[in-house]
Design a protein around this motif. Structure first.
Motif, PDB file in Angstrom:
ATOM      1  N   LEU A   1       0.719  -1.323  -0.035  1.00 22.85           N
ATOM      2  CA  LEU A   1      -0.154   0.114   0.182  1.00 22.85           C
ATOM      3  C   LEU A   1       0.912   1.234  -0.130  1.00 22.85           C
ATOM      4  CD1 LEU A   1      -2.801  -1.127   2.650  1.00 22.85           C
ATOM      5  CD2 LEU A   1      -2.833  -0.986   0.001  1.00 22.85           C
ATOM      6  N   ILE A   2       1.840   1.239   0.715  1.00 24.03           N
ATOM      7  CA  ILE A   2       2.815   2.309   0.944  1.00 24.03           C
ATOM      8  C   ILE A   2       3.460   2.746  -0.560  1.00 24.03           C
ATOM      9  CG2 ILE A   2       5.111   3.203   1.651  1.00 24.03           C
ATOM     10  CD1 ILE A   2       4.305   1.713   4.160  1.00 24.03           C
ATOM     11  N   LEU A   3       3.893   1.414  -1.027  1.00 30.83           N
ATOM     12  CA  LEU A   3       4.651   1.824  -2.610  1.00 30.83           C
ATOM     13  C   LEU A   3       3.672   2.151  -3.587  1.00 30.83           C
ATOM     14  CD1 LEU A   3       7.138  -1.303  -2.575  1.00 30.83           C
ATOM     15  CD2 LEU A   3       7.502   1.053  -1.797  1.00 30.83           C
TER      16      LEU A   3
ATOM     17  N   ASP B   1      11.696  -9.116   4.772  1.00 32.07           N
ATOM     18  CA  ASP B   1      10.257  -9.938   4.473  1.00 32.07           C
ATOM     19  C   ASP B   1       9.127  -9.061   4.254  1.00 32.07           C
ATOM     20  OD1 ASP B   1      11.632 -12.232   4.438  1.00 32.07           O
ATOM     21  OD2 ASP B   1      11.078 -13.078   6.304  1.00 32.07           O
ATOM     22  N   GLU B   2       9.061  -8.162   5.322  1.00 35.42           N
ATOM     23  CA  GLU B   2       8.145  -7.031   5.581  1.00 35.42           C
ATOM     24  C   GLU B   2       7.857  -6.041   4.353  1.00 35.42           C
ATOM     25  OE1 GLU B   2       7.793  -5.025   9.073  1.00 35.42           O
ATOM     26  OE2 GLU B   2       7.663  -7.194  10.424  1.00 35.42           O
ATOM     27  N   VAL B   3       9.189  -5.866   3.665  1.00 34.41           N
ATOM     28  CA  VAL B   3       9.393  -4.692   2.855  1.00 34.41           C
ATOM     29  C   VAL B   3       8.817  -5.211   1.606  1.00 34.41           C
ATOM     30  CG1 VAL B   3      11.038  -3.405   1.913  1.00 34.41           C
ATOM     31  CG2 VAL B   3      11.361  -3.793   4.047  1.00 34.41           C
ATOM     32  N   VAL B   4       9.007  -6.569   1.286  1.00 33.90           N
ATOM     33  CA  VAL B   4       8.698  -7.190  -0.038  1.00 33.90           C
ATOM     34  C   VAL B   4       7.604  -7.747  -0.128  1.00 33.90           C
ATOM     35  CG1 VAL B   4      11.233  -7.520  -0.744  1.00 33.90           C
ATOM     36  CG2 VAL B   4       9.943  -9.432   0.455  1.00 33.90           C
ATOM     37  N   GLU B   5       6.620  -7.969   1.140  1.00 37.84           N
ATOM     38  CA  GLU B   5       5.576  -8.880   1.329  1.00 37.84           C
ATOM     39  C   GLU B   5       4.251  -8.114   0.165  1.00 37.84           C
ATOM     40  OE1 GLU B   5       2.279 -10.349   4.649  1.00 37.84           O
ATOM     41  OE2 GLU B   5       3.849  -9.231   4.931  1.00 37.84           O
ATOM     42  N   GLY B   6       3.810  -8.787  -0.481  1.00 36.54           N
ATOM     43  CA  GLY B   6       2.804  -8.108  -1.493  1.00 36.54           C
ATOM     44  C   GLY B   6       3.003  -7.230  -2.372  1.00 36.54           C
ATOM     45  N   ASP B   7       4.568  -7.147  -2.698  1.00 33.05           N
ATOM     46  CA  ASP B   7       4.921  -6.451  -3.835  1.00 33.05           C
ATOM     47  C   ASP B   7       5.032  -7.230  -5.097  1.00 33.05           C
ATOM     48  OD1 ASP B   7       6.287  -3.996  -5.027  1.00 33.05           O
ATOM     49  OD2 ASP B   7       7.937  -5.192  -5.285  1.00 33.05           O
ATOM     50  N   GLU B   8       4.323  -6.854  -6.154  1.00 29.91           N
ATOM     51  CA  GLU B   8       4.213  -7.572  -7.222  1.00 29.91           C
ATOM     52  C   GLU B   8       5.538  -7.586  -7.975  1.00 29.91           C
ATOM     53  OE1 GLU B   8       1.617  -7.272 -11.593  1.00 29.91           O
ATOM     54  OE2 GLU B   8       1.282  -5.633 -10.121  1.00 29.91           O
ATOM     55  N   ASP B   9       6.466  -6.692  -8.080  1.00 29.84           N
ATOM     56  CA  ASP B   9       7.604  -6.576  -8.631  1.00 29.84           C
ATOM     57  C   ASP B   9       8.430  -7.655  -8.082  1.00 29.84           C
ATOM     58  OD1 ASP B   9       7.556  -4.613 -10.641  1.00 29.84           O
ATOM     59  OD2 ASP B   9       7.748  -3.100  -9.073  1.00 29.84           O
ATOM     60  N   PHE B  10       8.356  -7.899  -6.925  1.00 32.74           N
ATOM     61  CA  PHE B  10       9.072  -8.880  -6.276  1.00 32.74           C
ATOM     62  C   PHE B  10       8.685 -10.335  -6.451  1.00 32.74           C
ATOM     63  CE2 PHE B  10      10.122 -11.891  -2.671  1.00 32.74           C
ATOM     64  CZ  PHE B  10      11.497 -11.822  -2.580  1.00 32.74           C
ATOM     65  N   ASP B  11       7.340 -10.401  -6.506  1.00 32.59           N
ATOM     66  CA  ASP B  11       6.730 -11.932  -6.938  1.00 32.59           C
ATOM     67  C   ASP B  11       7.065 -12.044  -8.264  1.00 32.59           C
ATOM     68  OD1 ASP B  11       5.400 -11.614  -4.309  1.00 32.59           O
ATOM     69  OD2 ASP B  11       3.635 -11.009  -4.974  1.00 32.59           O
TER      70      ASP B  11
END
Length: 458
Positions: A15-17, A122-132
């Protein structure tokens, strides 16, 4: 728990990103990024990387930093020019002075872990589409004990490049991606004619890395398998013996005598390649820009057996950073994120920069855009199978550098009274010692280095 050894078989922040992306672009009422960013906290982050080139030089990476700050005007990025070679020593000094950059390139991930430099992401990348969307072969290398500690900053392929013209002129079979070990050996031998100034190969030592992969589907680079090296195996011994056979029969430029090298127009292996006097050259895809200078038809054929052999670069975010979200946003923009990679391609087109990394994503739009700009059939073929390939080990396996090169063996070889593992293997390739006499000793010593590397982290 996911251990380091098993990794190599090949939404608050979301949400932040998302908010950052909306605010830095155009909001729902049509305000541009500059106006929207006025409501965001202005922050400054620092970055250290060897990819920036010299201070004041216009490079692709420095242009990417400028592009990021234009897209995210509330974030100022400062390049830390104080971090340099030797890289780990320089970072250690910065850590001791409590002056670590927020984002920094990693020469060896295990060393950074052992020194507690890295922020858990872990918390930073969670839910991020680019990381996924990072391809799984790379993503697995980012974890240690089920936690993400590093991010991919570059991806390359290792393997052989072939001078197709040289083979066709000799009415020889042109090596292709997926060739067998025997095909490779014959290709090196058949094209060689030292008296006429033609040689099959630039150097023999990389055979030691790839041979186990090509001979055994269950083995990784340098016999790495299930967290251990297998230097007493038939695959290792056969690889050394193949390399030795090519050396002793004068099929390798690096091992020729000065008198034999006098038959060639180049002063070194690189010049010999560009003079169209070498059949196969071992290198990485980072050399593609230089190959544009070639006056002959060439292609990438990888390693025998047709497995993609990848080498990846990594970046970390410091534990001491006060701005982890912004540091992550910047890092992915510079590396694997879609927005940033498309900007990278735009800059390549606009300023005639050279593409300096393969995509680190499964996003089809990025892949299509990238391979529209890169017409090397063998690279595309290798990349399409990269998920089933193998990864190079020095940057990701604890203790590997010592296990492959640096650990002293106690064996006297030539002028070396206490040769390192690397020197002893090189001596075997050059025919100075018989590798079978030392393979068991080397295996024990190498695996001791791996275990000590693991222990330094735990």
């Amino acid at each position: 728990m996911k251990k380091w050894s098993t990794m190599l078989s090949v939404c608050s922040l979301g949400l932040i990103l998302a908010a950052c992306n909306n605010d830095a672009g155009t909001d729902e009422e049509g305000n541009d990024g500059d106006e929207a960013s006025e409501n965001q906290e202005e922050v400054t982050i620092s970055v250290a990387s060897w990819r920036f080139g010299n201070e004041g030089e216009e490079t692709l990476e420095r242009s990417m930093v400028e592009a990021f700050m234009e897209d995210y005007p509330h974030i100022t990025v400062e390049i830390d020019e104080s971090i340099g070679d030797p890289w780990n020593d320089s970072l250690s000094a910065a850590a001791s002075a409590s002056d670590m950059p927020d984002v920094f390139e990693l020469s060896e991930v295990p060393i950074a872990l052992a020194n507690d430099w890295l922020l858990s992401l872990d918390e930073v990348v969670e839910g991020d589409e680019d990381f996924d969307n990072i391809n799984e072969a790379v993503k697995e290398q980012l974890y240690y004990e089920d936690t993400v500690y590093s991010l991919p900053s570059g991806q390359h392929l290792l393997g052989y490049f072939v001078n197709k013209d040289l083979y066709e002129e000799g009415n020889l079979n042109v090596p292709e991606y997926g060739m067998s070990i025997d095909d490779f050996s014959n290709a090196v031998r058949d094209v060689t004619d030292i008296n006429s100034g033609q040689v099959g190969l630039n150097q023999p030592f990389s055979i030691i890395e790839w041979y186990p992969v090509s001979a055994n589907d269950d083995m990784g680079v340098f016999t790495y398998q299930d967290g251990e090296l297998n230097l007493d195996s038939n695959e290792f011994i056969s690889g050394v013996n193949l390399a030795n056979s090519l050396v002793t029969n004068n099929y390798v430029y690096e091992s020729l005598t000065e008198e034999q090298k006098g038959n060639f127009n180049g002063e070194d292996g690189n010049e010999v390649w560009f003079q169209s006097e070498m059949g196969l050259r071992w290198d990485g895809t980072w050399v593609l820009s230089f190959f544009d200078e070639s006056d002959f038809d060439w292609d990438f054929v990888g390693i025998p057996g047709g497995k993609a052999f990848s080498v990846n670069d990594f970046m970390g975010i410091s534990q001491s950073t006060e701005h982890p979200e912004e540091a992550y946003l910047f890092t992915k923009y510079m590396t694997f994120g879609k927005e940033g990679f498309l900007k990278r391609l735009d800059l390549v087109d606009e300023k005639d920069f050279t593409l300096n990394t393969l995509p680190i994503t499964t996003d089809q739009e990025i892949l299509d855009a990238f391979f529209e700009r890169l017409d090397v059939p063998g690279i595309l073929e290798a990349y399409e199978d990269i998920e089933n390939g193998v990864a190079n080990l020095p940057k990701i396996v604890p203790g590997y550098t010592a296990a492959r090169w640096n650990a002293p063996t106690g064996v006297s070889v030539g002028d070396e009274s206490n040769a390192t593992i690397g020197q002893l293997i090189d001596a075997a390739v050059n025919g100075e010692v018989n590798i079978e006499n030392y393979s068991s000793q080397l295996n024990d010593l190498a695996n001791q280095q791996i275990q000590e590397g693991i222990d330094s982290i735990d």
